[in-house]
Write a protein that holds these residues in place. Structure first.
Motif, PDB file in Angstrom:
ATOM      1  N   ASP A 190      -8.443 -18.799 -28.858  1.00 22.39           N
ATOM      2  CA  ASP A 190      -9.862 -18.880 -29.193  1.00 22.39           C
ATOM      3  C   ASP A 190     -10.195 -17.789 -30.191  1.00 22.39           C
ATOM      4  O   ASP A 190     -10.903 -16.826 -29.898  1.00 22.39           O
ATOM      5  N   ASP A 191      -9.658 -17.902 -31.432  1.00 22.90           N
ATOM      6  CA  ASP A 191      -9.923 -16.886 -32.436  1.00 22.90           C
ATOM      7  C   ASP A 191     -11.247 -17.115 -33.145  1.00 22.90           C
ATOM      8  O   ASP A 191     -11.653 -16.311 -33.967  1.00 22.90           O
ATOM      9  N   ASP A 192     -11.940 -18.235 -32.853  1.00 20.73           N
ATOM     10  CA  ASP A 192     -13.236 -18.491 -33.493  1.00 20.73           C
ATOM     11  C   ASP A 192     -14.360 -17.727 -32.810  1.00 20.73           C
ATOM     12  O   ASP A 192     -15.387 -17.443 -33.433  1.00 20.73           O
ATOM     13  N   GLU A 193     -14.226 -17.430 -31.533  1.00 24.29           N
ATOM     14  CA  GLU A 193     -15.284 -16.781 -30.781  1.00 24.29           C
ATOM     15  C   GLU A 193     -14.804 -15.433 -30.263  1.00 24.29           C
ATOM     16  O   GLU A 193     -13.660 -15.288 -29.842  1.00 24.29           O
ATOM     17  N   LEU A 194     -15.665 -14.461 -30.299  1.00 27.59           N
ATOM     18  CA  LEU A 194     -15.390 -13.115 -29.806  1.00 27.59           C
ATOM     19  C   LEU A 194     -16.318 -12.819 -28.654  1.00 27.59           C
ATOM     20  O   LEU A 194     -17.453 -13.298 -28.615  1.00 27.59           O
ATOM     21  N   SER A 195     -15.838 -11.976 -27.751  1.00 26.02           N
ATOM     22  CA  SER A 195     -16.672 -11.592 -26.620  1.00 26.02           C
ATOM     23  C   SER A 195     -17.711 -10.586 -27.067  1.00 26.02           C
ATOM     24  O   SER A 195     -17.621  -9.990 -28.151  1.00 26.02           O
ATOM     25  N   ASP A 196     -18.689 -10.363 -26.204  1.00 31.41           N
ATOM     26  CA  ASP A 196     -19.758  -9.429 -26.536  1.00 31.41           C
ATOM     27  C   ASP A 196     -19.235  -8.003 -26.677  1.00 31.41           C
ATOM     28  O   ASP A 196     -19.660  -7.254 -27.566  1.00 31.41           O
ATOM     29  N   SER A 197     -18.324  -7.616 -25.801  1.00 31.52           N
ATOM     30  CA  SER A 197     -17.787  -6.254 -25.875  1.00 31.52           C
ATOM     31  C   SER A 197     -17.011  -6.023 -27.167  1.00 31.52           C
ATOM     32  O   SER A 197     -17.122  -4.965 -27.802  1.00 31.52           O
ATOM     33  N   GLU A 198     -16.266  -7.042 -27.587  1.00 34.92           N
ATOM     34  CA  GLU A 198     -15.505  -6.899 -28.830  1.00 34.92           C
ATOM     35  C   GLU A 198     -16.444  -6.844 -30.035  1.00 34.92           C
ATOM     36  O   GLU A 198     -16.206  -6.074 -30.981  1.00 34.92           O
ATOM     37  N   LEU A 199     -17.510  -7.631 -30.018  1.00 30.74           N
ATOM     38  CA  LEU A 199     -18.474  -7.582 -31.115  1.00 30.74           C
ATOM     39  C   LEU A 199     -19.187  -6.233 -31.155  1.00 30.74           C
ATOM     40  O   LEU A 199     -19.417  -5.671 -32.239  1.00 30.74           O
ATOM     41  N   GLN A 200     -19.526  -5.693 -29.984  1.00 29.78           N
ATOM     42  CA  GLN A 200     -20.156  -4.373 -29.959  1.00 29.78           C
ATOM     43  C   GLN A 200     -19.222  -3.295 -30.486  1.00 29.78           C
ATOM     44  O   GLN A 200     -19.644  -2.384 -31.224  1.00 29.78           O
ATOM     45  N   GLU A 201     -17.954  -3.389 -30.119  1.00 29.15           N
ATOM     46  CA  GLU A 201     -16.974  -2.399 -30.601  1.00 29.15           C
ATOM     47  C   GLU A 201     -16.806  -2.505 -32.102  1.00 29.15           C
ATOM     48  O   GLU A 201     -16.768  -1.472 -32.819  1.00 29.15           O
ATOM     49  N   ALA A 202     -16.738  -3.744 -32.633  1.00 26.46           N
ATOM     50  CA  ALA A 202     -16.595  -3.919 -34.078  1.00 26.46           C
ATOM     51  C   ALA A 202     -17.829  -3.435 -34.821  1.00 26.46           C
ATOM     52  O   ALA A 202     -17.739  -2.852 -35.908  1.00 26.46           O
ATOM     53  N   PHE A 203     -19.040  -3.641 -34.198  1.00 23.52           N
ATOM     54  CA  PHE A 203     -20.257  -3.172 -34.848  1.00 23.52           C
ATOM     55  C   PHE A 203     -20.332  -1.641 -34.869  1.00 23.52           C
ATOM     56  O   PHE A 203     -20.790  -1.039 -35.846  1.00 23.52           O
ATOM     57  N   SER A 204     -19.875  -1.009 -33.764  1.00 25.71           N
ATOM     58  CA  SER A 204     -19.880   0.459 -33.731  1.00 25.71           C
ATOM     59  C   SER A 204     -18.916   1.072 -34.749  1.00 25.71           C
ATOM     60  O   SER A 204     -19.173   2.148 -35.291  1.00 25.71           O
ATOM     61  N   LYS A 205     -17.815   0.374 -35.019  1.00 21.95           N
ATOM     62  CA  LYS A 205     -16.838   0.886 -35.996  1.00 21.95           C
ATOM     63  C   LYS A 205     -17.246   0.555 -37.434  1.00 21.95           C
ATOM     64  O   LYS A 205     -16.607   1.035 -38.373  1.00 21.95           O
ATOM     65  N   GLY A 206     -18.298  -0.244 -37.597  1.00 18.14           N
ATOM     66  CA  GLY A 206     -18.768  -0.553 -38.943  1.00 18.14           C
ATOM     67  C   GLY A 206     -18.072  -1.709 -39.595  1.00 18.14           C
ATOM     68  O   GLY A 206     -18.163  -1.900 -40.817  1.00 18.14           O
ATOM     69  N   PHE A 207     -17.321  -2.503 -38.804  1.00 18.50           N
ATOM     70  CA  PHE A 207     -16.644  -3.660 -39.379  1.00 18.50           C
ATOM     71  C   PHE A 207     -17.608  -4.825 -39.656  1.00 18.50           C
ATOM     72  O   PHE A 207     -17.325  -5.675 -40.488  1.00 18.50           O
ATOM     73  N   LEU A 208     -18.725  -4.874 -38.892  1.00 20.17           N
ATOM     74  CA  LEU A 208     -19.700  -5.958 -39.095  1.00 20.17           C
ATOM     75  C   LEU A 208     -20.735  -5.495 -40.109  1.00 20.17           C
ATOM     76  O   LEU A 208     -21.399  -4.470 -39.922  1.00 20.17           O
ATOM     77  N   LYS A 209     -20.861  -6.224 -41.177  1.00 23.72           N
ATOM     78  CA  LYS A 209     -21.791  -5.877 -42.244  1.00 23.72           C
ATOM     79  C   LYS A 209     -22.678  -7.081 -42.531  1.00 23.72           C
ATOM     80  O   LYS A 209     -22.257  -8.221 -42.338  1.00 23.72           O
ATOM     81  N   PRO A 210     -23.904  -6.851 -43.002  1.00 23.10           N
ATOM     82  CA  PRO A 210     -24.773  -7.997 -43.314  1.00 23.10           C
ATOM     83  C   PRO A 210     -24.224  -8.841 -44.441  1.00 23.10           C
ATOM     84  O   PRO A 210     -23.708  -8.318 -45.425  1.00 23.10           O
ATOM     85  N   GLY A 211     -24.341 -10.131 -44.255  1.00 26.00           N
ATOM     86  CA  GLY A 211     -23.889 -11.072 -45.275  1.00 26.00           C
ATOM     87  C   GLY A 211     -22.486 -11.566 -45.081  1.00 26.00           C
ATOM     88  O   GLY A 211     -22.030 -12.438 -45.828  1.00 26.00           O
TER      89      GLY A 211
END
Length: 306
Positions: free
Chosen positions: A19-40
């Motif tokens: 299931d590489d299309d969907e990420l869990s909430d904890s993984e998304l939070q970790e990626a957002f804290s590391k700055g991997f998630l950017k707008p756009g």
């Protein structure tokens, strides 16, 4: 453990999992804290819905549940509205069958269209029903079977009776309240009138006592308030006294003042015609003994009696 590798295209570590299309909430939070998630970076692509008109599939489904039943079992009819009698009587031009344009927003026009279509259906169905010998009139001894049981209808009837009784009780209470209110109003008005009459009477009495007036008309106020018709009727019904009444009045008088009639006046005091010396001086001499009275005592009693 799930191994996460960095994806150079997306700018963050991606999962190597089914299931590489969907990420869990904890993984998304970790990626957002590391700055991997950017707008756009995550832009959803909305694909237009494709309308599927599977004519063959629809026909196949229709043939599966379609049954070739006779018309008497189906009773289905498809026909155009009947002739517009009003338009025909008024001489207006009518559109041919199938080409009548009905405004769906016009309620009256739409309902009239349904009404005329029902008329046409009845006119077309009656001959067919008579052909198949299907009765179209209800027999005289026909009793329809109700969908609801008698017990259910008894409950409804009981509920309606209770509701009607409650309404009647409410109306009766309302009328009683109105009657009490009206009676209280009348009673208050009567009390006010009595107080007003009493006040007027006291005022007239005070004026009479002070000598401001010599009239005693206020004593006949109740008689003056009587209607003129009743007074005139009473005067008419009043008759002259008969001979028996006149004789008794002549013999016994008309009543009048009785108290103090035996009091001495100046004339009665000066009149000595009825004086009797024997009775006054008691010539029998002095009487002594039990129960006896002296002359002085008898004379004093005589004077007190006069």
């Amino acid at each position: 453990m799930v191994e996460i590798d960095e994806d150079p295209q997306m700018g963050f570590e991606a999962e190597e999992d089914d299931d590489d299309d969907e990420l869990s909430d904890s993984e998304l939070q970790e990626a957002f804290s590391k700055g991997f998630l950017k707008p756009g970076l995550n832009v959803p692509l909305l694909e237009p819905k494709k309308a599927i008109n599977n004519v063959e599939g629809l026909k196949k489904c229709l043939t599966e549940f379609k049954k070739n039943l006779p018309w008497a079992e189906r009773l289905d009819l498809t026909n155009y509205p009947a002739v517009d009698i009003v338009a025909k009587a008024e001489g207006r031009a009518q559109q041919p069958e199938g080409s009548e344009d009905v405004n769906a927003e016009d309620d009256f026009q739409r309902e009239m269209y349904f009404y005329r279509q029902a008329q046409a259906t009845v006119l077309a169905a009656l001959p067919k029903l008579n052909k198949f010998k299907i009765p179209t009139r209800r027999p005289e001894d026909y009793f329809a079977e109700m969908a609801k049981t008698d017990q259910h209808m008894q409950k409804i009837r009981k509920k309606l009776l209770l509701k009607q009784a409650a309404m009647e009780k409410s109306e009766k209470a309302k009328k009683l309240r109105e009657q009490r209110k009206y009676g209280k109003k009348v009673q208050t008005q009567v009390i006010q009138n009595r107080q007003k009459q009493k006040k007027a009477m006291l005022t007239a009495v005070k004026k009479y006592q002070k000598g401001m007036t010599d009239k005693l008309d206020f004593l006949e106020g109740d008689q003056d308030q009587k209607p003129k018709g009743s007074a005139a009727k009473k005067q008419i019904n009043k008759k002259d006294p008969n001979s028996k009444r006149k004789y008794k009045d002549k013999k016994f008088g008309f009543g009048g003042k009785k108290k103090g009639t035996k009091w001495n006046t100046k004339d009665s005091h000066d009149d000595v015609s009825g004086f009797k010396a024997k009775m006054a001086h008691g010539k029998g001499g002095k009487h002594f003994g039990k129960g006896g009275k002296t002359n002085d005592q008898a004379e004093s009693e005589l004077h007190r009696g006069n």
